[in-house]
Scaffold this active site. Structure first.
Site, mmCIF file in Angstrom:
data_model
loop_
_atom_site.group_PDB
_atom_site.id
_atom_site.type_symbol
_atom_site.label_atom_id
_atom_site.label_comp_id
_atom_site.label_asym_id
_atom_site.label_seq_id
_atom_site.Cartn_x
_atom_site.Cartn_y
_atom_site.Cartn_z
ATOM 1 N N CYS A 47 0.851 -1.198 0.000
ATOM 2 C CA CYS A 47 0.000 0.000 0.000
ATOM 3 C C CYS A 47 0.882 1.241 0.000
ATOM 4 O O CYS A 47 2.007 1.218 0.482
ATOM 5 C CB CYS A 47 -0.888 -0.031 1.249
ATOM 6 S SG CYS A 47 -1.878 1.459 1.512
ATOM 7 N N SER A 49 0.768 3.681 1.869
ATOM 8 C CA SER A 49 1.147 4.101 3.224
ATOM 9 C C SER A 49 2.500 3.510 3.620
ATOM 10 O O SER A 49 3.262 4.144 4.347
ATOM 11 C CB SER A 49 0.087 3.675 4.242
ATOM 12 O OG SER A 49 -1.139 4.316 3.964
ATOM 13 N N HIS A 52 4.999 5.700 2.043
ATOM 14 C CA HIS A 52 5.168 6.999 2.720
ATOM 15 C C HIS A 52 6.293 6.905 3.759
ATOM 16 O O HIS A 52 7.008 7.875 3.998
ATOM 17 C CB HIS A 52 3.880 7.420 3.440
ATOM 18 C CG HIS A 52 2.779 7.878 2.528
ATOM 19 N ND1 HIS A 52 2.998 8.499 1.323
ATOM 20 C CD2 HIS A 52 1.421 7.827 2.652
ATOM 21 C CE1 HIS A 52 1.834 8.792 0.753
ATOM 22 N NE2 HIS A 52 0.867 8.384 1.534
ATOM 23 N N HIS A 68 1.021 -3.740 6.113
ATOM 24 C CA HIS A 68 -0.196 -3.701 6.937
ATOM 25 C C HIS A 68 -1.407 -4.219 6.176
ATOM 26 O O HIS A 68 -2.528 -3.947 6.555
ATOM 27 C CB HIS A 68 -0.438 -2.266 7.419
ATOM 28 C CG HIS A 68 -0.701 -1.298 6.293
ATOM 29 N ND1 HIS A 68 0.295 -0.807 5.498
ATOM 30 C CD2 HIS A 68 -1.841 -0.757 5.833
ATOM 31 C CE1 HIS A 68 -0.228 0.001 4.595
ATOM 32 N NE2 HIS A 68 -1.527 0.034 4.765
ATOM 33 N N CYS A 160 -6.424 -3.669 4.224
ATOM 34 C CA CYS A 160 -6.309 -2.199 4.145
ATOM 35 C C CYS A 160 -7.037 -1.634 2.936
ATOM 36 O O CYS A 160 -8.119 -1.118 3.045
ATOM 37 C CB CYS A 160 -4.864 -1.691 4.130
ATOM 38 S SG CYS A 160 -4.860 0.121 3.985
HETATM 39 P P1 CND Z 1 -1.505 4.890 -5.075
HETATM 40 O O1 CND Z 1 -0.179 5.535 -5.089
HETATM 41 O O2 CND Z 1 -1.660 3.528 -5.645
HETATM 42 O O3 CND Z 1 -2.587 5.827 -5.802
HETATM 43 C C1 CND Z 1 -2.525 7.224 -5.791
HETATM 44 C C2 CND Z 1 -3.022 7.750 -7.137
HETATM 45 O O4 CND Z 1 -3.018 9.178 -7.085
HETATM 46 C C3 CND Z 1 -2.149 7.342 -8.327
HETATM 47 O O5 CND Z 1 -2.959 6.774 -9.328
HETATM 48 C C4 CND Z 1 -1.525 8.668 -8.781
HETATM 49 O O6 CND Z 1 -1.325 8.738 -10.197
HETATM 50 C C5 CND Z 1 -2.559 9.671 -8.324
HETATM 51 N N1 CND Z 1 -2.030 11.026 -8.143
HETATM 52 C C6 CND Z 1 -0.821 11.385 -7.639
HETATM 53 N N2 CND Z 1 -0.699 12.728 -7.618
HETATM 54 C C7 CND Z 1 -1.847 13.223 -8.113
HETATM 55 C C8 CND Z 1 -2.332 14.553 -8.361
HETATM 56 N N3 CND Z 1 -1.596 15.626 -8.049
HETATM 57 N N4 CND Z 1 -3.575 14.690 -8.880
HETATM 58 C C9 CND Z 1 -4.334 13.602 -9.191
HETATM 59 N N5 CND Z 1 -3.931 12.327 -8.984
HETATM 60 C C10 CND Z 1 -2.694 12.144 -8.466
HETATM 61 O O7 CND Z 1 -1.949 4.909 -3.529
HETATM 62 P P2 CND Z 1 -3.019 4.012 -2.704
HETATM 63 O O8 CND Z 1 -4.269 3.886 -3.504
HETATM 64 O O9 CND Z 1 -2.326 2.800 -2.165
HETATM 65 O O10 CND Z 1 -3.245 4.994 -1.454
HETATM 66 C C11 CND Z 1 -3.832 6.277 -1.651
HETATM 67 C C12 CND Z 1 -3.687 7.117 -0.396
HETATM 68 O O11 CND Z 1 -4.462 6.518 0.658
HETATM 69 C C13 CND Z 1 -2.243 7.189 0.146
HETATM 70 O O12 CND Z 1 -1.990 8.499 0.649
HETATM 71 C C14 CND Z 1 -2.256 6.188 1.287
HETATM 72 O O13 CND Z 1 -1.257 6.461 2.230
HETATM 73 C C15 CND Z 1 -3.641 6.436 1.813
HETATM 74 C C16 CND Z 1 -4.166 5.373 2.737
HETATM 75 C C17 CND Z 1 -5.071 5.774 3.730
HETATM 76 C C18 CND Z 1 -5.566 4.834 4.608
HETATM 77 C C19 CND Z 1 -6.568 5.232 5.637
HETATM 78 O O14 CND Z 1 -6.884 4.402 6.519
HETATM 79 N N6 CND Z 1 -7.139 6.436 5.569
HETATM 80 C C20 CND Z 1 -5.161 3.514 4.497
HETATM 81 N N7 CND Z 1 -4.291 3.141 3.536
HETATM 82 C C21 CND Z 1 -3.818 4.049 2.645
HETATM 83 ZN ZN ZN Z 2 -2.886 1.047 3.575
#
Ligand code: CND
Ligand code: ZN
Ligand code: ZN
Length: 360
Positions: A47, A49, A52, A68, A160
């Protein structure tokens, strides 16, 4: 030969420092103490995260075993563990549920306050799981027993990405039938938001990403329109406002950037919109907001793990997957042996993968 009660030597991916690759090391995994469960991992997703942490955007003590989004089989349990037994299929919970704290007893809250300490030490939530290891030990409150027939190399995503996205739509935003939605970011989590919006009966789902290669899958999963902010000279929230008579009913930021959190907020209708923060922002960055953006009636909220109480909900989500209520397969673009973990992270960073599942 039983391993119960003994130290297990196994392979794990250790992150020694930020901005460096993982190295596969031999580690020793102690037997579970009272209230702990030792799990043989079978599969784990990768993921953003986790990345990050590698990128240095999210601080955690290193060296560490990250990960995770896993699924495995209970190898042994410590004293007083009652909810799982050796041989059970399980999903570790990065957002645990102790069942007794104020938040666990709250009807909506899911951020169990007990998770913030572990053996007296402050730790980050995903460290409760450490799935990038052949064996891991977790607290009983951070593990859910699931259907013994479930395919672990798929349902690991319920640990997740899928649950976080899907729950953000159906449980946190409470998307309504006939509504209009906008989803910023089409990774594994954002696409799961789209699955949730579609399940909830949204009429329009506008998918937003700067990587147009993500659009085909977004459409397959329910997006009705896909837009790339790089194709417009004006801010994307203005484009969305024009497309939707003033803004969407529900917007989701699923990237983890401050600027897109603001775009997402502004894309929701000023008088009736609900905007949900799902992406994890870089540490120590903040937004300054004109209260007028909320005064007119907008709601701005966020949640981890889709707002689900994890130990209660994960077995139900697995049962729903087994009953074909939603797909997980389209989210899994790559399957690699665990040893190729660095390749999996490169695929994520280059935008070529949605989810890579590492198998042990
Ligand atoms: P992933 O990196 O696969 O997807 C992110 C997407 O965003 C990609 O398709 C990118 O091309 C796109 N992107 C990047 N920059 C931009 C921009 N400026 N404008 C538009 N699109 C853009 O990430 P993921 O799907 O694995 O995770 C997404 C987020 O969710 C990430 O920040 C992660 O840390 C977070 C997350 C949150 C939680 C929670 O419990 N809230 C749990 N897990 C992950
Ligand atoms: Zn996650
Ligand atoms: Zn609790």
């Amino acid at each position: 030969m039983s391993t119960a009660g003994k130290v297990i030597k196994c392979k794990a991916a250790v992150l020694w420092e930020t901005k460096k690759p993982f190295s596969i090391e031999d580690i020793e995994v102690a037997p579970p103490k009272a209230h702990e469960v030792r799990i043989k991992m079978v599969a784990t997703g990768v993921c953003r995260s986790d990345d990050h942490v590698v990128a240095g955007n999210h601080h955690t003590p290193l060296p560490a075993v990250l990960g995770h989004e896993g699924a495995g089989i209970v190898e042994s349990v410590g004293e007083e563990v009652t909810s799982v037994k050796p041989g059970d299929k399980v999903i570790p919970l990065f957002c645990p549920q102790c069942g007794n704290c104020r938040i666990c007893k709250h009807p909506e809250g899911n951020l169990c306050v007990k998770r913030f300490t572990c053996k007296g030490k402050s730790i980050y939530n995903f460290m409760c799981t450490s799935t990038f290891s052949q064996y891991t030990v977790v607290d009983e409150m951070a593990v859910a027993k699931i259907d013994g027939a479930s395919p672990l190399d798929k349902v690991c995503l319920i640990g997740c990405g899928f649950s976080t996205g899907y729950g953000s739509a159906v449980k946190v935003a409470k998307v309504t039938p006939g509504s209009t939605c906008a989803v910023f970011g089409l990774g594994g989590v954002g696409l799961s938001v789209i699955i949730g919006c579609k399940t909830a009966g949204a009429a329009r789902i506008i998918a937003v990403d700067i990587n147009k290669d993500k659009f085909a899958k977004a459409k397959e999963l329910g997006a009705t329109e896909c837009i790339n902010p790089l194709d417009y000279s004006k801010p994307i929230h203005e484009v969305i406002q024009e497309m939707t008579d003033g803004g969407v009913d529900f917007s989701f930021e699923v990237i983890g950037r401050i600027d897109t959190m603001m775009s997402s907020l502004l894309s929701s209708h000023a008088a009736c919109g609900v905007s949900v923060v799902v992406g994890v922002p870089p540490h120590s960055q903040s937004l300054s907001v004109n209260p007028l953006l909320l005064l007119l009636g907008r709601t701005w909220k966020g949640a981890i793990f889709g707002g689900y109480k994890s130990k209660d909900s994960v077995p139900k989500l697995v049962a729903d997957f087994m009953a074909n209520k939603f797909p997980l397969e389209p989210l899994i673009t790559h399957v690699l042996p665990f040893e190729k973990i660095n390749e999996a992270f490169e695929l994520l960073r280059s935008g070529k993968s949605i989810r890579t599942v590492l198998t042990f």
